[in-house]
Enzyme design. Structure first.
Site, PDB file in Angstrom:
ATOM      1  N   LYS A   1      14.924  48.027  46.300  1.00 56.89           N
ATOM      2  CA  LYS A   1      13.842  48.148  47.283  1.00 56.89           C
ATOM      3  C   LYS A   1      13.045  46.858  47.253  1.00 56.89           C
ATOM      4  CE  LYS A   1      12.333  51.457  50.027  1.00 56.89           C
ATOM      5  NZ  LYS A   1      13.091  52.618  50.533  1.00 56.89           N
TER       6      LYS A   1
HETATM    7  P1  NAD Z   1       6.901  53.863  59.598  1.00 60.51           P
HETATM    8  O1  NAD Z   1       6.172  52.639  59.214  1.00 60.51           O
HETATM    9  O2  NAD Z   1       7.779  53.851  60.785  1.00 60.51           O
HETATM   10  O3  NAD Z   1       5.865  55.074  59.773  1.00 60.51           O
HETATM   11  C1  NAD Z   1       4.959  55.407  58.774  1.00 60.51           C
HETATM   12  C2  NAD Z   1       4.084  56.548  59.260  1.00 60.51           C
HETATM   13  O4  NAD Z   1       3.189  56.914  58.191  1.00 60.51           O
HETATM   14  C3  NAD Z   1       3.213  56.192  60.459  1.00 60.51           C
HETATM   15  O5  NAD Z   1       3.179  57.281  61.375  1.00 60.51           O
HETATM   16  C4  NAD Z   1       1.838  56.009  59.828  1.00 60.51           C
HETATM   17  O6  NAD Z   1       0.777  56.296  60.722  1.00 60.51           O
HETATM   18  C5  NAD Z   1       1.895  57.049  58.734  1.00 60.51           C
HETATM   19  N1  NAD Z   1       0.864  56.795  57.724  1.00 60.51           N
HETATM   20  C6  NAD Z   1       0.558  55.614  57.138  1.00 60.51           C
HETATM   21  N2  NAD Z   1      -0.508  55.770  56.328  1.00 60.51           N
HETATM   22  C7  NAD Z   1      -0.858  57.085  56.407  1.00 60.51           C
HETATM   23  C8  NAD Z   1      -1.881  57.869  55.816  1.00 60.51           C
HETATM   24  N3  NAD Z   1      -2.765  57.331  54.976  1.00 60.51           N
HETATM   25  N4  NAD Z   1      -1.943  59.191  56.119  1.00 60.51           N
HETATM   26  C9  NAD Z   1      -1.070  59.748  56.984  1.00 60.51           C
HETATM   27  N5  NAD Z   1      -0.079  59.048  57.578  1.00 60.51           N
HETATM   28  C10 NAD Z   1       0.021  57.735  57.289  1.00 60.51           C
HETATM   29  O7  NAD Z   1       7.720  54.292  58.281  1.00 60.51           O
HETATM   30  P2  NAD Z   1       9.052  55.166  58.194  1.00 60.51           P
HETATM   31  O8  NAD Z   1      10.193  54.230  58.212  1.00 60.51           O
HETATM   32  O9  NAD Z   1       8.971  56.297  59.140  1.00 60.51           O
HETATM   33  O10 NAD Z   1       8.938  55.703  56.689  1.00 60.51           O
HETATM   34  C11 NAD Z   1       8.216  56.887  56.359  1.00 60.51           C
HETATM   35  C12 NAD Z   1       8.681  57.394  55.005  1.00 60.51           C
HETATM   36  O11 NAD Z   1      10.093  57.671  55.067  1.00 60.51           O
HETATM   37  C13 NAD Z   1       8.521  56.421  53.846  1.00 60.51           C
HETATM   38  O12 NAD Z   1       8.271  57.145  52.662  1.00 60.51           O
HETATM   39  C14 NAD Z   1       9.880  55.760  53.746  1.00 60.51           C
HETATM   40  O13 NAD Z   1      10.134  55.217  52.471  1.00 60.51           O
HETATM   41  C15 NAD Z   1      10.765  56.955  54.035  1.00 60.51           C
HETATM   42  N6  NAD Z   1      12.121  56.614  54.469  1.00 60.51           N
HETATM   43  C16 NAD Z   1      12.332  55.834  55.555  1.00 60.51           C
HETATM   44  C17 NAD Z   1      13.641  55.547  55.951  1.00 60.51           C
HETATM   45  C18 NAD Z   1      13.942  54.758  57.204  1.00 60.51           C
HETATM   46  O14 NAD Z   1      15.123  54.675  57.572  1.00 60.51           O
HETATM   47  N7  NAD Z   1      12.971  54.187  57.883  1.00 60.51           N
HETATM   48  C19 NAD Z   1      14.726  56.038  55.206  1.00 60.51           C
HETATM   49  C20 NAD Z   1      14.461  56.857  54.094  1.00 60.51           C
HETATM   50  C21 NAD Z   1      13.152  57.129  53.737  1.00 60.51           C
END
Ligand code: NAD
Length: 422
Positions: A108
Site C-alpha cells: 500500500k
Molecule cells: P474515495 O476517495 O473514492 O471515497 C471516500 C469516501 O469517504 C468519500 O465519499 C468521502 O466523502 C468519504 N469520507 C471521507 N472522510 C469521511 C468522514 N470523516 N466521514 C464520513 N465519510 C468520509 O475512496 P474509495 O476508493 O471509495 O475508498 C473507500 C474505502 O474503500 C477505503 O477504506 C478504501 O481503502 C477501500 N477500498 C477501496 C478500493 C477501491 O478500489 N477504490 C478497493 C478496496 C477497498
C-alpha cells in the site's frame, strides 16, 4: 477513553491475523515474518505550486509480502496518511490477495495530502514527482499500485505515463501493467471502476443466499459515497434494495422511503458531497449508526464502528467495504449482539480481483468484454465466500478469522515448499 487510539492501526491488523494464527497453531516463524512489512519506502519530494512557491510532500510505499507474487495495493491521497496507516493497509492486502487466490502479494502507498486543496496541475505534478521518486521500487512484475481513497483512473494514467517515460524506450509499451485501475483508453479494464462496489454487492448476494434472505427486502445505510460506496449503492438499488441513509465527509442524509441514489450519484459528482441533497432529511453523523436499517456498509475510513456505535446500531449485518472500519472492541460488541460481519479482506476484494484481470489483459495485449470481467469477478468472489464459510463451519469461528485462516493456509503452503532463504 474511546477504543480508537488505544492501539495503532497496524497493531490492530497484526492482532487480527495473530488471532486466526492461534486457531490453526501457525508455525511461529511465519507469524514472525508476517508481523513486519518486507520493505518500507518513504520519499520526500518537492513540487512547485501554482503561486510559484515550493512544497515538500511525504509519500510512502509499504511492501508487506511478495511470497505469492508481485506486491499489490492501492495509493491513498489523504491528509491522514501516515506510516502506521499504510503499514496496516499493506498487511491487509497480503491476506486479501491470498484469500481470493490472485497471484499477488500485499502493498500500500500514499501521500499525506488533501487533494481538494490543490489545482489539477498541482495534483498532476504531485503524482508524477511521487512516481519518479518511487522509481524502480514499483514495476509491472514487482509492485503494482492501484486507486484507493483520493485517487482514481486519472491518477493511475499519470503514474503509468510517468513510469513509461522513465523506462528505456524499448520497454515503454510493455510497462502499462505497472498500475491497474487505469482509464480504459490507457489500457484499463472495463468494469474496474465499479469493481469494488460490485464485489461488495456480490458479497451481500452471497450472504442472502446463505441465509435465505431476499435482497429486495433489505434496507441499507452506507458511509462514504466515493468510488466504492456510490457504485455499491447504485447497483444495490438497481437490484431492489432500499438505500435509506448515506453519510460522507460533508454530512449525513436519510430518507426512510429510500434515497434516489442515481440522482445522488450525479449530485455528489457536481457538489463534492451528499450535503444539501434534496428529498432527504439532513441528519447528524451519529444518526447514520442508529438508522433503522438491516445492513450497514462502511465504505469510507478506518475505525468507524467503535464499541459505542456498535452498541446502538440497528443493522444486523455489516459488510465491510472500507478497509479496517471496525475496531477490535467494536467487533466484540457486534459479536455479543449477534450482528454478523462480512470482513473487509473478503467484502472489498472485487477491486483487486478486477485489477488482476486488468494486469492479465495488459500482459496478453487483450481487452475482455464487460460480461467476461463481471462473470469472472462473481465467480472469484463467490468461491472466496464459499471457502470462508467452509472454514467458519469447520472451526466454529467468526467469518473474519475464517478469512484469515484461508489466506494463512495458502501462504504457509508456499513457505513450506520454498523454505526461508538462505
Ligand atoms: P474515495 O476517495 O473514492 O471515497 C471516500 C469516501 O469517504 C468519500 O465519499 C468521502 O466523502 C468519504 N469520507 C471521507 N472522510 C469521511 C468522514 N470523516 N466521514 C464520513 N465519510 C468520509 O475512496 P474509495 O476508493 O471509495 O475508498 C473507500 C474505502 O474503500 C477505503 O477504506 C478504501 O481503502 C477501500 N477500498 C477501496 C478500493 C477501491 O478500489 N477504490 C478497493 C478496496 C477497498
Amino acid at each position: 477513553m474511546s477504543d480508537v487510539g488505544q492501539r495503532s492501526l497496524h497493531q490492530a491488523a497484526v492482532e487480527q491475523f495473530q488471532r486466526a494464527a492461534d486457531l490453526i497453531d501457525l508455525d511461529p516463524r511465519y507469524r514472525e515474518i508476517l508481523t513486519y512489512p518486507k520493505n518500507e519506502i518513504i520519499v520526500n519530494f518537492p513540487v512547485t505550486l501554482d503561486d510559484g512557491s515550493l512544497q515538500v510532500f511525504t509519500g510512502y510505499r509499504i511492501q508487506h509480502s511478495n511470497i505469492l507474487g508481485p506486491y499489490k495495493g492501492g495509493l491513498r491521497f489523504n491528509p491522514n496518511v501516515d506510516l502506521d496507516e499504510v503499514r496496516a493497509l499493506a498487511a491487509w492486502m497480503t491476506f486479501k490477495t491470498a484469500l481470493v487466490g490472485v497471484p499477488f502479494g500485499g502493498a500500500k502507498g500514499g501521500v499525506t495530502i488533501d487533494p481538494g486543496d490543490y489545482s489539477e496541475r498541482e495534483m498532476r505534478a504531485v503524482v508524477r514527482r511521487f512516481t519518479h521518486a518511487l522509481g524502480s521500487n514499483i514495476g509491472p512484475d514487482h509492485d503494482i499500485p492501484a486507486p484507493d481513497m483520493g485517487t482514481n483512473a486519472q491518477t493511475m494514467d499519470w503514474v503509468m505515463d510517468t513510469y513509461a517515460n522513465i523506462s528505456p524506450p524499448g520497454f515503454r509499451q510493455s510497462v502499462k501493467g505497472v498500475v491497474t485501475g487505469k482509464s480504459v483508453e490507457c489500457g484499463g479494464s472495463v468494469g474496474r471502476e465499479e469493481a469494488t462496489g460490485r464485489g461488495v454487492l456480490y458479497s451481500l448476494r452471497h450472504w442472502c443466499g446463505e441465509t435465505e434472505t431476499r435482497l429486495d427486502e433489505l434496507s441499507i445505510g452506507v458511509q462514504g459515497f466515493g468510488n466504492v460506496g456510490s457504485f455499491f449503492a447504485v447497483q444495490a438499488a438497481e437490484q431492489g434494495c432500499t438505500i435509506k441513509a448515506v453519510g460522507d465527509h460533508t454530512g449525513t442524509i436519510i430518507n426512510n422511503d429510500g434515497l434516489d441514489v442515481v440522482k445522488l450519484f450525479d449530485w455528489v459528482r457536481e457538489k463534492g458531497g451528499v450535503a444539501g441533497f434534496p428529498s432527504a432529511d439532513t441528519a447528524d453523523t451519529e444518526d447514520l449508526f442508529t438508522a433503522d436499517i438491516d445492513v450497514f456498509v462502511p465504505a469510507a475510513l478506518e475505525n468507524q464502528i467503535t464499541a459505542e456505535r456498535a452498541k446502538v446500531m440497528k443493522a444486523h449485518l455489516v459488510i465491510e467495504a472500507a478497509n479496517g472500519p471496525t475496531t477490535p472492541e467494536g467487533e466484540l460488541v457486534l459479536a455479543e449482539r449477534g450482528v454478523q460481519v462480512v470482513p473487509d479482506i473478503l467484502a472489498n476484494a472485487g477491486g483487486v480481483a478486477v485489477s488482476y484481470f486488468e494486469w492479465l489483459q495488459n500482459k496478453s495485449a487483450q481487452a475482455w468484454s464487460y460480461e467476461e470481467v463481471d462473470e469472472r469477478l462473481r465467480e472469484l468472489m463467490w468461491q472466496a465466500h464459499d471457502r470462508v464459510v467452509q472454514v467458519r463451519d469447520e472451526l466454529g469461528c467468526s467469518r473474519r478469522d475464517a478469512a484469515y485462516i484461508v489466506a494463512l493456509r495458502r501462504i504457509t503452503k508456499v513457505y513450506d515448499r520454498r523454505d526461508i532463504f538462505p
